[in-house]
Design an enzyme around this catalytic site. Structure first.
Site, PDB file in Angstrom:
ATOM      1  CD  GLU A 199      12.439 -13.101 -13.952  1.00 58.46           C
ATOM      2  OE1 GLU A 199      12.091 -13.255 -12.922  1.00 58.46           O
ATOM      3  OE2 GLU A 199      12.106 -12.066 -14.851  1.00 58.46           O
ATOM      4  CE  LYS A 205       8.835  -2.103 -10.499  1.00 60.62           C
ATOM      5  NZ  LYS A 205       9.206  -3.360 -11.092  1.00 60.62           N
ATOM      6  CD1 TRP A 242      -1.400  -5.846  -4.069  1.00 58.05           C
ATOM      7  CD2 TRP A 242      -0.959  -6.523  -1.966  1.00 58.05           C
ATOM      8  NE1 TRP A 242      -1.209  -7.105  -4.148  1.00 58.05           N
ATOM      9  CE2 TRP A 242      -0.944  -7.639  -2.936  1.00 58.05           C
ATOM     10  CE3 TRP A 242      -0.721  -6.806  -0.631  1.00 58.05           C
ATOM     11  CZ2 TRP A 242      -0.564  -8.938  -2.613  1.00 58.05           C
ATOM     12  CZ3 TRP A 242      -0.244  -8.318  -0.355  1.00 58.05           C
ATOM     13  CH2 TRP A 242      -0.240  -9.247  -1.219  1.00 58.05           C
ATOM     14  NE  ARG A 253       4.392   1.897  -0.818  1.00 62.81           N
ATOM     15  CZ  ARG A 253       5.544   1.586  -0.387  1.00 62.81           C
ATOM     16  NH1 ARG A 253       6.656   1.808  -0.833  1.00 62.81           N
ATOM     17  NH2 ARG A 253       5.708   1.010   0.666  1.00 62.81           N
ATOM     18  CD  GLU A 260       5.928 -10.722 -12.912  1.00 59.70           C
ATOM     19  OE1 GLU A 260       5.555 -10.320 -11.878  1.00 59.70           O
ATOM     20  OE2 GLU A 260       7.013 -10.655 -13.199  1.00 59.70           O
ATOM     21  CE  LYS A 274       9.698 -10.995 -15.381  1.00 57.98           C
ATOM     22  NZ  LYS A 274       9.898 -10.290 -14.182  1.00 57.98           N
ATOM     23  CG  HIS A 326      14.528 -36.980 -12.307  1.00 61.86           C
ATOM     24  ND1 HIS A 326      14.934 -38.360 -12.154  1.00 61.86           N
ATOM     25  CD2 HIS A 326      15.512 -36.193 -12.767  1.00 61.86           C
ATOM     26  CE1 HIS A 326      15.986 -38.479 -12.489  1.00 61.86           C
ATOM     27  NE2 HIS A 326      16.514 -37.107 -12.852  1.00 61.86           N
ATOM     28  CB  CYS A 329      -0.804   0.216   1.327  1.00 58.05           C
ATOM     29  SG  CYS A 329      -1.923  -1.414   1.483  1.00 58.05           S
ATOM     30  CG  ASN A 381       2.337   0.224   4.056  1.00 59.51           C
ATOM     31  OD1 ASN A 381       1.944  -1.118   3.725  1.00 59.51           O
ATOM     32  ND2 ASN A 381       3.449   0.681   3.530  1.00 59.51           N
ATOM     33  N   GLY A 382       0.719  -1.979   6.417  1.00 61.66           N
ATOM     34  CA  GLY A 382       1.680  -3.110   7.240  1.00 61.66           C
ATOM     35  C   GLY A 382       0.699  -4.032   7.438  1.00 61.66           C
TER      36      GLY A 382
HETATM   37  C1  G6P Z   1       7.152  -8.052  -6.126  1.00 57.55           C
HETATM   38  C2  G6P Z   1       7.503  -7.623  -7.491  1.00 57.55           C
HETATM   39  C3  G6P Z   1       8.532  -8.581  -8.059  1.00 57.55           C
HETATM   40  C4  G6P Z   1       9.687  -8.501  -7.083  1.00 57.55           C
HETATM   41  C5  G6P Z   1       9.758  -8.871  -5.923  1.00 57.55           C
HETATM   42  C6  G6P Z   1      10.697  -8.521  -5.055  1.00 57.55           C
HETATM   43  O1  G6P Z   1       6.802  -9.433  -5.938  1.00 57.55           O
HETATM   44  O2  G6P Z   1       6.239  -7.726  -8.380  1.00 57.55           O
HETATM   45  O3  G6P Z   1       8.757  -7.929  -9.300  1.00 57.55           O
HETATM   46  O4  G6P Z   1      10.627  -9.310  -7.917  1.00 57.55           O
HETATM   47  O5  G6P Z   1       8.504  -7.883  -5.263  1.00 57.55           O
HETATM   48  O6  G6P Z   1      10.983  -7.203  -5.112  1.00 57.55           O
HETATM   49  P1  G6P Z   1      12.236  -6.089  -4.717  1.00 57.55           P
HETATM   50  O7  G6P Z   1      11.913  -4.802  -4.852  1.00 57.55           O
HETATM   51  O8  G6P Z   1      12.824  -6.592  -3.312  1.00 57.55           O
HETATM   52  O9  G6P Z   1      13.189  -6.559  -5.932  1.00 57.55           O
END
Ligand code: G6P
Length: 583
Positions: A465, A578, A68, A29, A472, A469, A488, A2, A92-93
Site C-alpha cells: 500500500e 477515484k 476519464w 470520477r 500515485e 501511495k 530473492h 466518468c 459512462n461504461g
Molecule cells: C481507484 C482509486 C483507489 C482505490 C481503487 C478501489 O483506483 O484511485 O484509491 O483504492 O480505485 O476503489 P474502491 O472505491 O473500490 O475502494
C-alpha cells in the site's frame, strides 16, 4: 468511470450552468475532459471542469459528462456529449464490441468524429430511430446490441424528454422538491444533486426511464414494460467538501484520521455479531477488492489468521474469474470498497448472487451499488473522501476489519480496546510538529527515482500500500516487498543511497534491513522505537495488533509531501480517478 449528470426542469432556467455545477461534484470520477449540451449548444473542453467558467444560453434541460478516457485519447473530439444527427448522448461504461458495429456503420458511409466507443452508441440510436421512429424501442434495441456496461443519458432533437438507461454503471434519479418540484435530476452519483433533493430512485441494471420535468416513467429495458419505483429518502446531508485550513484535501483527510478511526468502529455489538454470524455461515470466504482496498484485504487476511484462526482467500476483483468455479451457495463473498461502485467488484458480486453466494461488504458510501447488492453491509463512516489517493478510508477499513477478526474469535471487547487505544494515540501523533518532521524527510527523498519498502506479516500489505501511495501522488517509482523476499531478486537493484523504507523493527525485519544497508541502502525506519540501523526514523505509536494501521500514517504524510515538493497536485493525480466504474 466518468461522471454523468442531467437536468430536466420547468423550474430551472439555466440548466447548462447547473449541470456544470453538479459535474464539479462528480469530478472524482474522471477529470481528463468535460462537456455539456443543452438543446442547442454543446461545449466541450479538455481539462478539469472545476476550472470551467463557461456560460450557456438559458435552457430548462441539459446533459453533461466529466471524462476519464478509456477509448480514445484526451481530446476535445473524444469528449462527451457525442452528437450524431438528432441524437446527443453521454455515456459512462465500456461498449466492448463497438468496433464491430463501427465497421458496419462505416461501410454504410457514416462518418465518425471521435475514436470513442460512445459515439457509436449515438449512431446506433439514430439508426434505430430512423427505422422505427420510436425512441424508446430504439434505445431498447441498441441496448441489446451492446456487450459491456453502460449508463447513458440521451437527448433527441424534436423531443422534450431526456432518456436514460443502465446496465452495470450507476445511474440515480433525483426527484426535485420544494422550489424544484418540477425538476428531475439524473446522475451517476447522489452528490451531483444533493443540494436540491434527497429523494431518489435507483435505476437498476437493465432498466430505462423517460423523464420530462417532474414526470418520470420507468421501464424494463428488455421487455419495455412499465415498472413501479419507490421514492427513497437518503439520509445524506450535503457534505460541503471544504479544505478548511489545509492546502489540499489529501492532507486534510490524513488529519481527519484523528476522528475517523473512532467512527469506523462505532457499530453496535449486535451489528458486528450479525455480520460475523453471516461470515461464519459459509464454507470459504473470498475477500475481493481493488487498489488500496485490496491491500487492506491482505492485511485483513493476516488479522483473521492470527486473531481468529480463519483462512480468508484474498483476490483482486479483476482476477476473480479464475476462481469463479469455486463460488457456490456456501461461499461468502466479502467486498471491501471505499466508493462501493468499483465495476470489477460489482461484476464478481453479480455473478456470485446468481450462484447463490452470500454477499457481505464494507463501504464508505452507504447507498452505493455494492452496499445495495449485499446481504449484510457495514459502513466505515469515514465521511466524504475527496482526494483520489485513499487515506482515511484505508485506515477505517483496516480498523473495522481488525475489529471483525476479534469478534470472529469472540473477543469483540478486546478488539474495541486495542482500537480505542490506537485512535487516541493517533490523535496525539497527528500534530504539526510530526507533519513538519516528515516533510523534512520528504525533502531528502523527493529527487529519488526509486523507493523500496519492506515489511513482514501484517506489515507486508502495508509495504504494498505504501508503494501505491507514493507512486500515485508523487510519480516516483516505488515498490513494496515482503521483507524476506528482497534477497530473492530485488536486492540486485540496491545501490549506494537507494532509499528503503523498513516497516517494523522485529529481529527478522531488522536482519533484512541490515542486508540492504550492507549494499549501501539508506534505511528509513517506520517503528515505535528507533533503531541504530535506521538513517531516518518515522515514529509510530506502539499499537500491538493494530501496528499495520499505525504504520500507514507516516507514509501517507510522506507521500503527500513527496507530491507537493515536486510541484504536483496530490488531490488529482494524472491518469487516475477515484471511482472506477469501468472494467
Ligand atoms: C481507484 C482509486 C483507489 C482505490 C481503487 C478501489 O483506483 O484511485 O484509491 O483504492 O480505485 O476503489 P474502491 O472505491 O473500490 O475502494
Amino acid at each position: 468511470m466518468c461522471g454523468v449528470f442531467a437536468i430536466s426542469s420547468s423550474d430551472i432556467q439555466n440548466a447548462g450552468e447547473k449541470v456544470i455545477e453538479g459535474l464539479k461534484k462528480l469530478e472524482y470520477r474522471g477529470y481528463d475532459s468535460w462537456g455539456v449540451a443543452t438543446s442547442d449548444t454543446i461545449i466541450k473542453q479538455v481539462g478539469k471542469i472545476s476550472e470551467s467558467t463557461s456560460h450557456f444560453p438559458p435552457d430548462t434541460k441539459a446533459i453533461g459528462h466529466s471524462r476519464w478516457a478509456t477509448h480514445g485519447g484526451v481530446t476535445k473530439e473524444n469528449s462527451h456529449p457525442h452528437k450524431y444527427k438528432s441524437v446527443i448522448l453521454v455515456h459512462n461504461g465500456i461498449f466492448e464490441n463497438y468496433l464491430t458495429e463501427k465497421e458496419r456503420l462505416l461501410e454504410k458511409g457514416e462518418v465518425f468524429v471521435s475514436n470513442t466507443d460512445s459515439e457509436v452508441i449515438a449512431h446506433l440510436i439514430q439508426e434505430q430511430l430512423d427505422l422505427s421512429h420510436n425512441i424508446k424501442s430504439a434505445i431498447q434495441n441498441v441496448a441489446q446490441m451492446i456487450i459491456g456496461r453502460f449508463s447513458i443519458i440521451v437527448m433527441v432533437e424534436g423531443y422534450n424528454e431526456i432518456f436514460v438507461a443502465r446496465r452495470g454503471s450507476p445511474l440515480i434519479i433525483g426527484r426535485g422538491k420544494d422550489q424544484y418540484a418540477h425538476t428531475t435530476f439524473v446522475a451517476s452519483d447522489i452528490p451531483a444533486f444533493l443540494e436540491y433533493t434527497n429523494i431518489v430512485n435507483y435505476i437498476d441494471d437493465d432498466e430505462m426511464a423517460i423523464i420530462h420535468n417532474d414526470h418520470v416513467t420507468f421501464y424494463d429495458l428488455d421487455s419495455g414494460k412499465e415498472k413501479e419505483k419507490r421514492n427513497i429518502e437518503v439520509s445524506w446531508k450535503e457534505e460541503i467538501a471544504d479544505k478548511g485550513e489545509y492546502n489540499h484535501f489529501m492532507i486534510k483527510e490524513i488529519f481527519d484520521q484523528k476522528q475517523s478511526l473512532t467512527a469506523a468502529i462505532n457499530h453496535t455489538d449486535q451489528e458486528i455479531k450479525n455480520f460475523i454470524s453471516d461470515l461464519q455461515s459459509g464454507n470459504g470466504v473470498y475477500m475481493i477488492a481493488c487498489g488500496t482496498a485490496h491491500k487492506v484485504c491482505i492485511a485483513a487476511e493476516y488479522y483473521f489468521s492470527y486473531i481468529a484462526g480463519r483462512k480468508i482467500n484474498v483476490v483482486p476483483a479483476s482476477e476473480m474469474p479464475a476462481f469463479e468455479r469455486f463460488i457456490n451457495k456456501k461461499t461468502i463473498l466479502f467486498a471491501v470498497s471505499q466508493s462501493g461502485e468499483t465495476a470489477d467488484i460489482l461484476e464478481v458480486l453479480e455473478f456470485g448472487k446468481k450462484r447463490g453466494a452470500k454477499i457481505l461488504s464494507i463501504t464508505n458510501v452507504e447507498s452505493s451499488s455494492i452496499a445495495r447488492i449485499s446481504d449484510n453491509h457495514l459502513s466505515i463512516h469515514a465521511g466524504k473522501e475527496k482526494a483520489v489517493a485513499s487515506t482515511k478510508a484505508t485506515t477505517s477499513q483496516m480498523a473495522l476489519l481488525l475489529l471483525l477478526a476479534y469478534a470472529d474469535n469472540n473477543r469483540l471487547n478486546a478488539g474495541r480496546l486495542v482500537l480505542q487505544d490506537l485512535a487516541s494515540n493517533v490523535n496525539d501523533l497527528l500534530n504539526p510538529r510530526y507533519e513538519k518532521y516528515i516533510k523534512s524527510v520528504a525533502e531528502t527523498l523527493k529527487d529519488s527515482n526509486n523507493i523500496f519498502i519492506i515489511g513482514r506479516n501484517s506489515l507486508y500489505p502495508i509495504a504494498l500500500e505504501s508503494a501505491i501511495k507514493i507512486m500515485e501522488v508523487s510519480y516516483i517509482h516505488a515498490q513494496g516487498f515482503a521483507a524476506g523476499e528482497m534477497k530473492h531478486g530485488p536486492i540486485a537493484l540496491i545501490e549506494k543511497n537507494s532509499p528503503c523504507i523498513v516497516l517494523g523493527c522485529d529481529n527478522e525485519t531488522i536482519s533484512n534491513a541490515i542486508e540492504l544497508k550492507s549494499r549501501g541502502a539508506k534505511i528509513i525506519g517506520v517503528a515505535s522505537e528507533n533503531h541504530m540501523i535506521f538513517d531516518q526514523w518515522l515514529k509510530i505509536p506502539s499499537a500491538g495488533t493494530a501496528i499495520s494501521i499505525a504504520s500507514v500514517l507516516p507514509i501517507q504524510i510522506l507521500s503527500y509531501y513527496l507530491a507537493t515538493l515536486r510541484g504536483l497536485d496530490p488531490d488529482m493525480p494524472r491518469n487516475l480517478a477515484k471511482s472506477v466504474t469501468v472494467k
